[in-house]
Write an enzyme that holds these catalytic residues in place. Sequence first.
Site, PDB file in Angstrom:
ATOM      1  N   ALA A  71      -1.067   2.011   3.118  1.00 28.49           N
ATOM      2  CA  ALA A  71      -1.557   2.475   1.822  1.00 28.49           C
ATOM      3  C   ALA A  71      -2.107   1.260   1.082  1.00 28.49           C
ATOM      4  CB  ALA A  71      -0.413   3.109   1.040  1.00 28.49           C
ATOM      5  N   GLY A 116       1.218   3.203   5.976  1.00 32.70           N
ATOM      6  CA  GLY A 116       0.516   4.498   6.006  1.00 32.70           C
ATOM      7  C   GLY A 116      -0.404   4.656   7.203  1.00 32.70           C
ATOM      8  N   GLU A 119       1.927   5.692   9.926  1.00 35.77           N
ATOM      9  CA  GLU A 119       2.315   7.081   9.625  1.00 35.77           C
ATOM     10  C   GLU A 119       1.186   8.052   9.960  1.00 35.77           C
ATOM     11  OE1 GLU A 119       3.448   5.713   5.619  1.00 35.77           O
ATOM     12  OE2 GLU A 119       5.270   6.894   5.891  1.00 35.77           O
ATOM     13  N   GLU A 139       7.165  -1.535   4.711  1.00 37.95           N
ATOM     14  CA  GLU A 139       7.244  -1.264   3.268  1.00 37.95           C
ATOM     15  C   GLU A 139       8.406  -1.972   2.576  1.00 37.95           C
ATOM     16  OE1 GLU A 139       6.515   0.965   5.582  1.00 37.95           O
ATOM     17  OE2 GLU A 139       4.845   2.213   4.884  1.00 37.95           O
TER      18      GLU A 139
END
Length: 265
Positions: A71, A116, A119, A139
């Site tokens: 992200a 992300g 993911e 993270e």
Amino acid sequence: MSKKRITYDNLMLEIEDGIALITIRRASKLNALNHDTVEDIRKAMNEVYHNSAIKSAIITGEGSKAFAAGADIAELAKLDEIGAKRYSQNGQDVYAMLENCPKPVIAAINGYALGGGCELALACHMRVAVESAKFGLPEVKLGTLPGFGGTQRLTQSIGKAKTLELIMTGDMLSAREAYELGLVNHVVASQEELFDKTREILRKIATSGPLAISMVIKSVNSVYSSYEAGYLKESLYFGHSANTEDFHEGMKAFLDKRSPNFKGE
Ligand code: COA
């Protein structure tokens, strides 16, 4: 064979031979997934769902360095608790579109697949990676946790002990290590082979009935339907983490290119 191309702000979708090749195009930021890019993925997946010329899809990143490095940290740094929870739930919704897509979706992992990005790969039905790809959910190093379904899908993929180790250390795995853990279906030597191998799998699947294939996807996904509550918890904790000083210190430290000083507050 003619190629149809649809261009979004940060994404390109090219249809050839019934296969939609979706390419994330933010190479200068290692294809980091800001809100607009996540929304582009939503639009591209809507196209995959509803365009009858598309029989299957590949998702990849532009360039040879990154599939997606997570992200967008510059965006995350600005979030408060409610915003972070929404951000997480929105990402989870879009990634569920990949997981539940009635047509096969394969991640062609051409480099870093972190946060992300990892993911996103996990939400696809299969993963093919180049030898140089790197996987991780780092993270915690930013004072937060995976928020786009990683705590749930990595556990489904490699089991609890390895998931906890990978998420708590924030370590990266090589493509070979990811393969040995069952996170990746195939490892190939070059970017060219990445697309050859991915297309080979999709062409083989295309020789079978598409309705049967979509029922296989639904049936296998139903094994994990009890994970619903876990996704909700992940979003809540992602939101809570944004209410801590550690979250803002972690994000700021990355953007300032220094090590974070976490205080547990
Ligand atoms: N969000 C926003 N920007 C990112 C990013 C992310 N997740 N990952 C990389 N970038 C940006 C960098 O800030 C840098 O931008 P700049 O050139 O404007 O300074 C650019 O992409 C190149 O990254 P850089 O860190 O300089 O490359 P590197 O080769 O030294 O390191 C990584 C590569 C992947 C190890 C490193 O970029 C990294 O750790 N990224 C973050 C991974 C992460 O924590 N993801 C989870 C996010 S929740």
